[in-house]
Write an enzyme that holds these catalytic residues in place. Structure first.
Site, PDB file in Angstrom:
ATOM      1  N   ASP A   1      31.214  41.011  42.104  1.00 23.86           N
ATOM      2  CA  ASP A   1      30.665  41.397  40.810  1.00 23.86           C
ATOM      3  C   ASP A   1      31.777  41.489  39.780  1.00 23.86           C
ATOM      4  OD1 ASP A   1      31.593  43.788  42.227  1.00 23.86           O
ATOM      5  OD2 ASP A   1      30.842  44.898  40.495  1.00 23.86           O
TER       6      ASP A   1
ATOM      7  N   ASP B   1      39.683  39.196  38.601  1.00 24.54           N
ATOM      8  CA  ASP B   1      39.126  40.451  39.121  1.00 24.54           C
ATOM      9  C   ASP B   1      37.625  40.308  39.344  1.00 24.54           C
ATOM     10  OD1 ASP B   1      38.760  43.113  39.788  1.00 24.54           O
ATOM     11  OD2 ASP B   1      38.896  43.834  37.738  1.00 24.54           O
TER      12      ASP B   1
ATOM     13  N   GLU C   1      31.433  46.806  42.923  1.00 23.84           N
ATOM     14  CA  GLU C   1      32.676  47.564  42.779  1.00 23.84           C
ATOM     15  C   GLU C   1      32.909  47.976  41.328  1.00 23.84           C
ATOM     16  OE1 GLU C   1      36.857  48.518  42.101  1.00 23.84           O
ATOM     17  OE2 GLU C   1      35.732  46.846  41.244  1.00 23.84           O
TER      18      GLU C   1
END
Length: 451
Positions: free
Chosen positions: A93, A124, A155
């Protein structure tokens, strides 16, 4: 089983990099944002794409799992006889994009500029996912260790269901070594292991002074408005030097690294003339001391604001806490401070959003020696440094609790110019290849350890 040589693994990674990059770009095109209010079908698509990547990488047991939250992916391949098992973690995510006007290109259409790949989630943490996939592809059917790949799906939204997932699938994901690819390196050309992370306390503070809005000319000067009261309350959280003014929060020493102020100023994008806040060494301010930020305020917008005293105003605060401190204790200390400093008798209401524990990792032992050797080889002789990070990965404390005998290695693909969570997030492509080489070498070296 014969473990492939360093030269063979380097060649294998380089052979796989074009396909790894293509698959990374395909992942970046999926806007998998787990935050409330976004289309979560994209998170489902992202999980399916990750699952297919793991199947194609040779893992025979791949499942999409959930415990009330967004989908995670678990892929497994048993260890050869006598070999250890390695858990590879990342998340698929991504953060919301924020102000589109600040992006130089479409956040979900990856673009290369000057050796960097730009896009939301490109570093990321979709590059973390693809580093794991690259290492698996390098070995093909000859993995020298058992592997469990755990790719989380929420996350960035706080990992609310992660602990339940870990406990549900504890036996399936048990490992001797855990590699968490969600951090970064010290600099381009300088690898690092993250050994300390601050915790996080997020919450809301609301100030109320009136039952409803009233005429600012008729009542102003005698009656406070909520936004001024909230501003004074927020200002009380820091002293004149910019240090956190909440009593009792832990402050600890940091790693003996020198973080040049001008390098940091440039990385942060600070405007000319803006001063640093706080005291002590820069790495302490960033890694081992508390910080408090105000992330947003609910109050009337300036456009169309009436000439009226505001009855209530609300702010979201975020506290980063030092390794060794307790998130619950910090929340109580901040709450007590806010109540005690309420100006002019204003009614203060505090609401908790998120607690995440800090962690410290004792980076000694055979697995860490293997990691340092792998990193040094991948970066052509540059030895990794041990560093902290100011951000938080609260679930590492959960991994430490659930798997106390496992060596936890916190690695990542980010560099000082990545701007994760901000506009124009990017990945240094040459460094990414080194990360992939390092992970393949790490698996080979771990294979030589006793399970």
């Amino acid at each position: 089983m014969t473990v492939r040589s360093e030269e063979e693994l380097r060649a294998a990674i380089r052979r796989e990099m074009p396909g790894v990059r293509a698959d990374l770009e395909a992942l970046v095109r999926i806007p998998g944002i787990a935050f409330a209010g976004f289309d979560h079908s994209h998170v489902e698509r992202s999980a399916e794409a990750v699952a297919e990547l793991l199947r194609r990488a040779g893992l025979p047991d791949v499942r999409i799992v959930r415990k009330g939250g967004q989908p995670a992916v678990i892929g497994r391949k048993p260890a050869p006889a006598g070999a250890p098992t390695v858990l590879l973690y990342a998340h698929h995510d991504v953060q919301p994009v924020g102000d589109l006007g600040q992006w130089r290109s479409d956040p979900f259409e990856p673009v290369e500029r000057d050796g960097r790949l730009y896009g939301r989630g490109v570093a990321d943490d979709k590059a973390g996912v693809m580093a794991h996939v690259a290492a698996l592809r390098a070995f093909g059917d000859e993995l020298p260790v058992g592997v469990v790949v755990f790719i989380e799906g929420e996350e960035e939204y706080g990992s609310e269901s992660l602990e339940d997932l870990l406990r549900e699938y504890r036996d399936d994901i048990a490992a001797d070594v855990i590699v968490i690819a969600d951090s970064g390196n010290w600099d381009i050309g300088q690898p690092a292991l993250t050994t300390g992370l601050r915790g996080i306390v997020n919450g809301f503070v609301e100030v109320q002074v009136l039952e409803n809005a009233v005429h600012s000319g008729q009542f102003g000067g005698a009656v406070p408005d909520a936004l001024i009261a909230l501003s004074r309350l927020i200002a009380s959280l820091h002293d004149d030097n910019g240090d956190v003014a909440v009593d009792g929060l832990l402050r600890t020493p940091s790693a003996p690294l020198d973080y040049p102020l001008e390098r940091f100023r440039d990385e942060a994008g600070m405007l000319e003339g803006v001063e640093f806040i706080g005291s002590g060494r820069l790495v302490e301010r960033l890694w081992t001391r508390p910080s408090i930020s105000i992330l947003g305020i609910d109050a009337p917008a300036t456009a169309g604001a009436p000439n009226a005293l505001i009855p209530r105003a609300k702010a979201k605060f975020s506290v980063r806490i030092a390794p060794g401190d307790s998130a619950q204790r910090v929340y109580e200390a901040v709450s007590d401070h806010l109540r005690r400093h309420a100006p002019w008798g204003a009614k203060v209401t505090i609401e908790l959003e998120q607690l995440g524990e800090p962690c410290t990792i004792d980076a000694t032992g055979p697995a860490y020696d293997a990691a340092r050797a792998a990193f040094t080889a991948a970066w052509d002789g540059a030895e990794p440094v041990d560093m902290g990070i100011g951000g938080s990965i609260p679930f590492i404390a959960t991994f430490q609790e659930m798997f106390p005998k496992a060596a936890i290695l916190v690695t990542g693909v980010e560099d000082p110019d990545t701007t994760a969570h901000g506009p124009n997030e990017s990945l240094h492509l040459a460094e990414f290849e080194r990360v992939c080489i390092a992970e393949a070498l790490l698996l080979a070296k771990v294979a030589q350890l006793t399970a």
